[in-house]
Write an enzyme that holds these catalytic residues in place. Structure first.
Site, PDB file in Angstrom:
ATOM      1  N   HIS A 203       0.833  -1.199   0.000  1.00 17.26           N
ATOM      2  CA  HIS A 203       0.000   0.000   0.000  1.00 17.26           C
ATOM      3  C   HIS A 203       0.874   1.258   0.000  1.00 17.26           C
ATOM      4  O   HIS A 203       0.613   2.219  -0.734  1.00 17.26           O
ATOM      5  CB  HIS A 203      -0.915  -0.027   1.221  1.00 17.26           C
ATOM      6  CG  HIS A 203      -1.786   1.164   1.315  1.00 17.26           C
ATOM      7  ND1 HIS A 203      -2.847   1.367   0.463  1.00 17.26           N
ATOM      8  CD2 HIS A 203      -1.726   2.252   2.097  1.00 17.26           C
ATOM      9  CE1 HIS A 203      -3.408   2.510   0.741  1.00 17.26           C
ATOM     10  NE2 HIS A 203      -2.749   3.078   1.726  1.00 17.26           N
ATOM     11  N   GLU A 446       1.640 -14.484 -20.708  1.00 17.66           N
ATOM     12  CA  GLU A 446       2.301 -14.422 -19.406  1.00 17.66           C
ATOM     13  C   GLU A 446       2.536 -15.806 -18.806  1.00 17.66           C
ATOM     14  O   GLU A 446       2.996 -15.941 -17.691  1.00 17.66           O
ATOM     15  CB  GLU A 446       1.553 -13.506 -18.437  1.00 17.66           C
ATOM     16  CG  GLU A 446       0.073 -13.695 -18.368  1.00 17.66           C
ATOM     17  CD  GLU A 446      -0.639 -12.617 -17.525  1.00 17.66           C
ATOM     18  OE1 GLU A 446       0.020 -11.831 -16.835  1.00 17.66           O
ATOM     19  OE2 GLU A 446      -1.878 -12.610 -17.553  1.00 17.66           O
ATOM     20  N   ASP A 470       4.306 -11.768 -14.773  1.00 16.95           N
ATOM     21  CA  ASP A 470       3.969 -13.177 -14.573  1.00 16.95           C
ATOM     22  C   ASP A 470       4.834 -14.075 -15.450  1.00 16.95           C
ATOM     23  O   ASP A 470       5.233 -15.163 -15.028  1.00 16.95           O
ATOM     24  CB  ASP A 470       2.482 -13.421 -14.846  1.00 16.95           C
ATOM     25  CG  ASP A 470       1.642 -13.086 -13.633  1.00 16.95           C
ATOM     26  OD1 ASP A 470       2.040 -13.477 -12.524  1.00 16.95           O
ATOM     27  OD2 ASP A 470       0.608 -12.403 -13.778  1.00 16.95           O
ATOM     28  N   CYS A 517       3.355  -5.028 -21.421  1.00 13.49           N
ATOM     29  CA  CYS A 517       2.674  -4.227 -20.403  1.00 13.49           C
ATOM     30  C   CYS A 517       3.078  -4.599 -18.988  1.00 13.49           C
ATOM     31  O   CYS A 517       2.480  -4.135 -18.033  1.00 13.49           O
ATOM     32  CB  CYS A 517       1.158  -4.312 -20.576  1.00 13.49           C
ATOM     33  SG  CYS A 517       0.510  -5.959 -20.303  1.00 13.49           S
TER      34      CYS A 517
HETATM   35  C1  PEP Z   1       2.038  -9.026 -15.904  1.00 13.21           C
HETATM   36  O1  PEP Z   1       1.893 -10.132 -15.376  1.00 13.21           O
HETATM   37  O2  PEP Z   1       3.095  -8.645 -16.429  1.00 13.21           O
HETATM   38  C2  PEP Z   1       0.913  -8.071 -15.906  1.00 13.21           C
HETATM   39  C3  PEP Z   1       0.985  -6.927 -16.550  1.00 13.21           C
HETATM   40  O3  PEP Z   1      -0.191  -8.421 -15.202  1.00 13.21           O
HETATM   41  P1  PEP Z   1      -0.358  -8.155 -13.635  1.00 13.21           P
HETATM   42  O4  PEP Z   1       0.846  -7.405 -13.165  1.00 13.21           O
HETATM   43  O5  PEP Z   1      -1.618  -7.394 -13.475  1.00 13.21           O
HETATM   44  O6  PEP Z   1      -0.439  -9.543 -13.108  1.00 13.21           O
HETATM   45 MG    MG Z   2      -0.138 -10.828 -14.882  1.00 11.29          MG
END
Ligand code: PEP
Ligand code: MG
Length: 591
Positions: A203, A446, A470, A517
């Site tokens: 947080h 991922e 991930d 991303c």
């Molecule tokens: C990722 O796994 O890179 C991703 C963008 O998803 P999150 O971080 O929301 O799991």
């Molecule tokens: Mg992810």
């Protein structure tokens, strides 16, 4: 009392908010318990003691109102979260069970108001702690905070850890900051944050990033060696915290702070400039958002669209499911606010560390490998159908893409496409407006298996978004919540890089858009390598966007692409790291 030595001491933690803070320590140790003395009162004093409680509740309410005004001035998710918490505090104080309970206790037990408050708080906190619900358990901290505020307003013992009466330029050094704590701080007085516990997604880290505060978390044992009033330096870029710095250290960090402020200013000027490399390659920079209110930050940073809208916020911290109408409200608000820029909405990604209270999820033997994300949504088709309907309706207000998390097989994509077609047809039959043609359907890469089958997935999907967070943890078999193996987490591991490259090539061959991303996209040191793989769309936290753009503007892609391609034939992660460092240096010196 002997005062502590004032020699310079350095601590190291995880950097979570960029910039340098030089300020005054304000200790906040939530482990310290408010001490109040209990004493009996004569029956004739009961009424006046009860009256004192009402007055104190009134005063505490007034002080919260002031904080609410400050919360409204904050942008982004942190401001909104703060607003909700403060509102909850108001409700707890206004003629609530707490105040009534305290008054009853004063009358029945004939004790002073302060003691009655602490007893009542203890009882309520116990009741909440006994509930196994994470959301309600978290409310326990809020109840304690209210108790502390009431005792403070009663003029009893001062609350030594209060965060609403900070000196100017305070650096809060805490064991951990709860949402209740951050709700009470005055952002205009805080220069930085340091906590002993927490990780990059805690947080504190989220609040620090959205307020643009320098912050360091996981600075172990720091509270044992620090007193309020000491001078402190927080380096939010390296994770170093210096206490009682020498004049030479202070001068060094003042220079660094001035340099950072200057670079922030020049980065702001990049907002309206397109991200094009020196040799003319156009890159599209998008924002990752987690709440409609994050759109302001995305637009301020110059994002060309939303590359990842994590939709989980609608399902968290509530005992039930959000209705289609509620989801539509939030999504359409976001689409409208983006003013014609594309919004990539990811369907529900819950499971493992992300839990939705109202979803009735049962953790399996290994939650990270279990029924999560798209698997969970497909096991409860109603959830998916409702979400698809809300997204389709929102698509009438501007360009939208639909993104599926943790896709593993082509069948999952086909199944969602069938649902999407069906829902769109139903909506159209009912005369509800949806985008025509219906929004593109993309998959997140991922899971290592998805990356290796990227050519097959590219035949089914309209676009790819590579989730390197991930992808890294699953490729290297690291549970990212396990500190013991955190040192192995490395998106530059050759295995991860090969999977990114393979997925990007599969997308390019199938002529579908591909973006990255995960956190890697927002790390400007990774920009040359991702561009070298042919990726021309990056989505990241808004705060990272100007730095990545700057790196792109300084880059001559043709000069490095050969070296980037060869990088994946390296087997040693250390060697890969030094090549990446060289690539970055090469660009720095070319300027
Ligand atoms: C990722 O796994 O890179 C991703 C963008 O998803 P999150 O971080 O929301 O799991
Ligand atoms: Mg992810």
């Amino acid at each position: 009392m002997k005062s502590k030595p004032t020699t310079e001491r350095t601590f190291e933690g995880l950097p979570v908010g960029a910039g340098i803070a030089i300020g005054i320590v304000h200790r906040h140790d939530s482990r310290a318990v408010v001490q109040v003395r209990e004493h009996k009162i004569p029956v004739t004093k009961v009424r006046s003691e009860q009256h004192r409680v009402l007055e104190a509740a009134h005063e505490a309410t007034n002080r919260i109102e002031v904080l609410q005004t400050q919360a409204k001035r904050m942008s982004g998710a942190a401001g909104e979260e703060l607003g909700y918490i403060l509102e909850a505090y108001q409700q707890m104080l206004s003629g609530s069970r707490l105040v009534r309970g305290v008054q009853k206790r004063i009358a029945e037990e004939r004790i002073n108001a302060e003691a009655a408050v602490m007893k009542e708080i203890g009882l309520m906190a116990e009741a909440f702690a006994a509930m196994e619900d994470q959301y309600l358990a978290a409310r326990m901290a809020d109840i304690r905070e209210i108790g502390r505020r009431l005792v403070e307003s009663l003029g009893g013992k001062d609350t030594p850890t209060g965060l609403d009466n900070l000196p100017a330029n305070a650096v809060i050094v805490a064991d951990e900051l709860s949402p209740a704590d951050t709700a009470l701080l005055d952002p205009s007085k805080v220069a930085g944050l340091v906590t002993m516990l927490g990780g990059v997604e805690s947080h504190t880290a989220i609040v620090a990033r959205s307020l643009g505060l320098p912050a360091v978390v996981a600075a172990r044992d720091i509270l044992d060696d620090i007193e309020s009033g000491a001078v402190i330096i927080v380096d939010g870029a390296t994770g170093f915290v210096v206490i009682d710095p020498t004049p030479a250290t202070l001068a060094k960090y003042r220079r660094k702070r001035a340099g950072f402020a200057k670079s922030q200013q020049s980065l702001k000027k990049l907002k309206t400039i397109a991200a094009v490399t020196r040799d003319g390659f156009r890159v599209h920079l998008h924002a990752n958002i987690e709440h409609p209110s994050d759109v302001d930050g995305a637009l301020a940073a110059g994002a060309e669209g939303v590359g990842l809208f994590r939709s989980e916020f609608m399902f968290m911290n509530r005992p039930d499911m959000p209705s289609e109408e509620e989801q539509f409200e939030e999504l359409s608000k976001t689409v409208k606010k983006m003013g014609g820029r594309c919004v990539t909405i990811r369907t529900l990604d819950v499971g493992a560390d992300k839990l939705g209270d109202g979803l009735g999820m049962k953790p399996g033997p290994n939650p990270a490998l279990g029924l999560r994300a798209i698997r969970f949504a497909l096991s409860r088709p109603k959830i998916m159908l409702v979400q698809l309907s809300a997204i389709l309706r929102a698509s009438a207000f501007g360009p939208v893409r639909i993104l599926l998390p943790m896709v593993c097989t082509v069948e999952e994509v086909r199944q969602v496409r069938r649902m999407l077609t069906r829902v769109a047809a139903q909506l159209k039959r009912r005369g509800v407006k949806v985008a025509d043609p219906i929004p593109p359907l993309g998959v997140m890469i991922e899971i290592p298996g998805a990356a290796l089958a990227a050519d097959a997935l590219a035949a089914e999907a309209d676009f790819f978004a590579i989730g390197t967070n991930d992808l890294t943890q699953y490729t290297l078999a690291i549970d990212c919540t396990d500190e013991a193996v955190a040192y192995l987490y490395n998106p530059l591991h050759p295995a991860v890089l090969r999977l990114i490259q393979f997925s990007a090539e599969a997308a390019l061959a199938a002529r579908i858009p591909v973006s990255v991303c995960g956190e890697m996209a927002g790390d400007e040191r990774m920009t040359p390598i991702l561009l070298g793989f042919g990726i021309t769309e990056l989505s990241m936290a808004s705060t990272a966007l100007p730095r990545v753009k700057k790196r792109i503007l300084d880059l001559t892609l043709s000069a490095i692409s050969g070296r980037v391609r060869r990088i994946t034939s390296e087997s040693d992660p250390g060697r890969v790291k030094s090549i990446v460092e060289d690539l970055n240096k090469l660009q720095e010196t070319a300027r």
